[in-house]
Write a protein that holds these residues in place. Structure first.
Motif, PDB file in Angstrom:
ATOM      1  N   GLY A  52       7.253  13.158 -30.244  1.00 43.94           N
ATOM      2  CA  GLY A  52       6.439  12.990 -29.046  1.00 43.94           C
ATOM      3  C   GLY A  52       5.023  12.524 -29.393  1.00 43.94           C
ATOM      4  O   GLY A  52       4.402  13.072 -30.284  1.00 43.94           O
ATOM      5  N   GLU A  87      13.052  17.469 -23.044  1.00 49.13           N
ATOM      6  CA  GLU A  87      11.655  17.233 -23.423  1.00 49.13           C
ATOM      7  C   GLU A  87      11.165  15.900 -22.857  1.00 49.13           C
ATOM      8  O   GLU A  87      11.931  14.943 -22.725  1.00 49.13           O
ATOM      9  N   ASP A 101       9.402  13.596 -24.223  1.00 48.03           N
ATOM     10  CA  ASP A 101       9.559  12.433 -25.117  1.00 48.03           C
ATOM     11  C   ASP A 101      10.995  11.923 -25.146  1.00 48.03           C
ATOM     12  O   ASP A 101      11.252  10.850 -25.678  1.00 48.03           O
ATOM     13  N   LYS A 149      15.414  26.328 -27.204  1.00 57.18           N
ATOM     14  CA  LYS A 149      13.989  25.989 -27.168  1.00 57.18           C
ATOM     15  C   LYS A 149      13.681  25.157 -25.905  1.00 57.18           C
ATOM     16  O   LYS A 149      14.180  24.047 -25.745  1.00 57.18           O
ATOM     17  N   ARG A 164       7.833  22.893 -22.631  1.00 53.98           N
ATOM     18  CA  ARG A 164       6.755  23.770 -22.141  1.00 53.98           C
ATOM     19  C   ARG A 164       6.690  23.815 -20.617  1.00 53.98           C
ATOM     20  O   ARG A 164       6.322  24.816 -20.030  1.00 53.98           O
ATOM     21  N   MET A 203       8.221  25.692 -33.359  1.00 55.78           N
ATOM     22  CA  MET A 203       8.361  24.580 -32.410  1.00 55.78           C
ATOM     23  C   MET A 203       9.801  24.076 -32.364  1.00 55.78           C
ATOM     24  O   MET A 203      10.077  23.011 -31.809  1.00 55.78           O
ATOM     25  N   HIS A 231      11.754  23.223 -34.988  1.00 50.81           N
ATOM     26  CA  HIS A 231      12.055  22.169 -35.967  1.00 50.81           C
ATOM     27  C   HIS A 231      12.169  22.755 -37.371  1.00 50.81           C
ATOM     28  O   HIS A 231      11.250  23.430 -37.845  1.00 50.81           O
ATOM     29  N   HIS A 237      12.510  11.270 -35.635  1.00 45.61           N
ATOM     30  CA  HIS A 237      11.616  12.129 -34.843  1.00 45.61           C
ATOM     31  C   HIS A 237      10.465  12.618 -35.727  1.00 45.61           C
ATOM     32  O   HIS A 237      10.118  13.790 -35.763  1.00 45.61           O
TER      33      HIS A 237
END
Ligand code: MLT
Ligand code: MN
Ligand code: ZN
Length: 286
Positions: free
Chosen positions: A11, A87, A89, A158, A161, A228, A230, A252
């Motif tokens: 992102g 997400e 992105d 996950k 936000r 996060m 990842h 990514h």
């Protein structure tokens, strides 16, 4: 199976518009920019499926000959879009496809729910085109056009936000594509190599996996990569080294990642493990 890597940045892309860190400055100076992640996959070279629709999608489509409309038609080789997450992105670019006659969108029910409530992308798009929602279920193969089969593997809960109010669920998945006995796994958001993920990559010919951060503390101790969602590249390298059957590419990439530099020692570490860093426009055939 044909695969076109459309974008390979996390992102924000690389360089990020509001960042003057050394990596972003280097990307500006050298012109080695990366658009936000997504791929196109086809079983027959005619019917194509996009995985993720980044905010850079329009430029990615224009740059990819296989995805252009046949001359003299108002048509597209793009038969559908699959989301690995909700997400921004990975989903904002869908708005840019509103000129389509119809859009077949594949995602988990959780992701579709996020895109109808907290971020009502589907609702907005329905004013412009016909959105057909297809729910993918963990481990259940789905037949696509052009001899392609796809199977989702749920990876984590996950949440984006913006969707923190939505009850946790199947928020992030990987896709395994199978065609003509060959297979490709796409997993840009990989929190851990779970047993289900190991099963998804077993015997895979190619896997493009989460390369967001090279190390767990790349963003500083207060923002660990694992927090996060990842798994750091360095932690994946021994796992990759143990699987010579599969070719691994990292995608990514965050704009802090030393792998953005082809001459970085970290890039050499990736190559030594038998893997590579994916690049925008990369063309692969299995
Ligand atoms: C992620 O990959 O962790 C998310 O896309 C974060 C973001 O872009 O806000
Ligand atoms: Mn992301
Ligand atoms: Zn930066």
């Amino acid at each position: 199976m044909k695969i076109r890597i459309l974008g390979t940045a996390a992102g924000g892309g690389s360089p990020q518009w509001n960042c003057g860190c050394p990596e972003c400055e280097e990307a500006r100076a050298t012109g080695r920019s990366r658009t936000q992640d997504g791929v196109a996959v086809s079983g027959d070279g005619r019917a194509w499926y996009l995985v993720n629709a980044s905010p850079d999608l329009r430029a990615q489509l224009l740059a990819t000959a296989e995805l252009r409309p046949p001359a003299g038609t108002r048509d597209t080789p793009v038969r559908g879009i699959l989301f690995t997450s909700a997400e921004l992105d990975h989903t904002l670019g869908l708005l840019g496809l509103r000129e389509a006659a119809e859009l077949d969108v594949y995602a988990t029910a959780w992701v579709h729910e996020a895109l109808t409530t907290a971020f009502p992308l589907h609702t907005v798009l329905s004013g412009y085109t016909r959105v057909r929602r297809h729910d993918v279920r963990d481990g259940e193969p789905v037949t696509l056009a052009g001899g392609l089969r796809v199977t989702a593997t749920v990876l984590s809960a996950k949440r984006p936000r913006y969707a923190n109010e939505q009850a946790p669920g199947e928020a992030v998945c990987a896709y395994r594509f199978d065609a003509g006995g060959r297979s490709f796994v796409y997993a840009p958001g990989l929190a851990a190599w779970t047993p289900a993920f190991e099963k998804a990559i077993s015997d895979a010919d190619l896997a493009a996996v989460d390369g967001t951060f090279f190390t767990e503390d790349e963003m500083g101790p207060a923002r660990p990569a694992s927090g996060m969602g990842h798994l750091a590249v360095r932690e994946q390298l021994p796992l990759i080294h143990a699987r010579p059957r599969t070719r691994f590419l990292f995608t990514h990439l965050n704009n802090t990642n030393p792998l953005l530099r082809p001459d970085a020692p970290e890039t050499a570490e990736v190559v030594a493990a038998g893997a590579a860093v994916a690049f925008d426009g990369q063309s692969l055939e299995l």
